[in-house]
Write an enzyme that holds these catalytic residues in place. Sequence first.
Site, PDB file in Angstrom:
ATOM      1  CB  SER A 221      -1.448   0.586   8.764  1.00  0.00           C
ATOM      2  OG  SER A 221      -1.593  -0.380   9.785  1.00  0.00           O
ATOM      3  CG  ASP A 222      -3.424  -4.791   5.261  1.00  0.00           C
ATOM      4  OD1 ASP A 222      -3.879  -5.845   5.752  1.00  0.00           O
ATOM      5  OD2 ASP A 222      -3.930  -4.243   4.267  1.00  0.00           O
ATOM      6  CD  GLN A 223      -6.876  -5.307  12.375  1.00  0.00           C
ATOM      7  OE1 GLN A 223      -7.978  -5.255  11.845  1.00  0.00           O
ATOM      8  NE2 GLN A 223      -6.636  -4.811  13.581  1.00  0.00           N
TER       9      GLN A 223
ATOM     10  CE  LYS B 137      -4.025  -2.015   2.312  1.00  0.00           C
ATOM     11  NZ  LYS B 137      -4.927  -1.962   3.486  1.00  0.00           N
TER      12      LYS B 137
END
Length: 202
Positions: free
Chosen positions: A73-75, A57
């Site tokens: 950010s990613d989860q 991203k």
Amino acid sequence: MTLILASSSASRQTMFRNAQLDFQVEPARVDEDTITTSLLAEEFSPRDIADALAEAKAIRVVQKHPSAFVVASDQVLALGADLFSKPKDRAEAKTHLLRLQGKRHSLFSAAVCFEDGKPIWRSIGEAKLTMHPMTEVEIDGYLNRAWPDVKGCVGAYQAEGFGARLFSRIEGDWYSVLGFPLLSLGIISQSNIFLAPSDSVI
């Protein structure tokens, strides 16, 4: 230097606003399912997959804004070796909750920072959440109230709101539950950021 948050997440934007940070929002469009499938085939861990998605991203936004300070950010939600993505519809949300009920799962929230087109920092937070045992009828009742607000949420819940009732225990980094390891990103002022030691080599 312009600070760009590469995320359309309302929760992450709220965290940045509450930290009194001056930032712009530039959602990053990446094919998360394709990336995740490829990394799973290579036996990447859930933690490393979250990190790779965050970096993908950031790279997408950096291509448009090479001189900006970009934070992405990613989860990832992991139940044992199984990863959960955001539910595509209510039926899939119910399926996810039926698998998660009564069990303990992990949330990994990864963040990556780019400056002048280069990665300079990354961090990964982890939280472990134990969900109450629930019947199918109870899950339907929950979704009657929570859907469609949780449509864009991995696990089909918002632990900071009504979804808190689903859990008997939450351990670890609360900000990672919300989707960003904020404790690793110390805000000094509206134009300066203190970065804690990176979790891994850039």
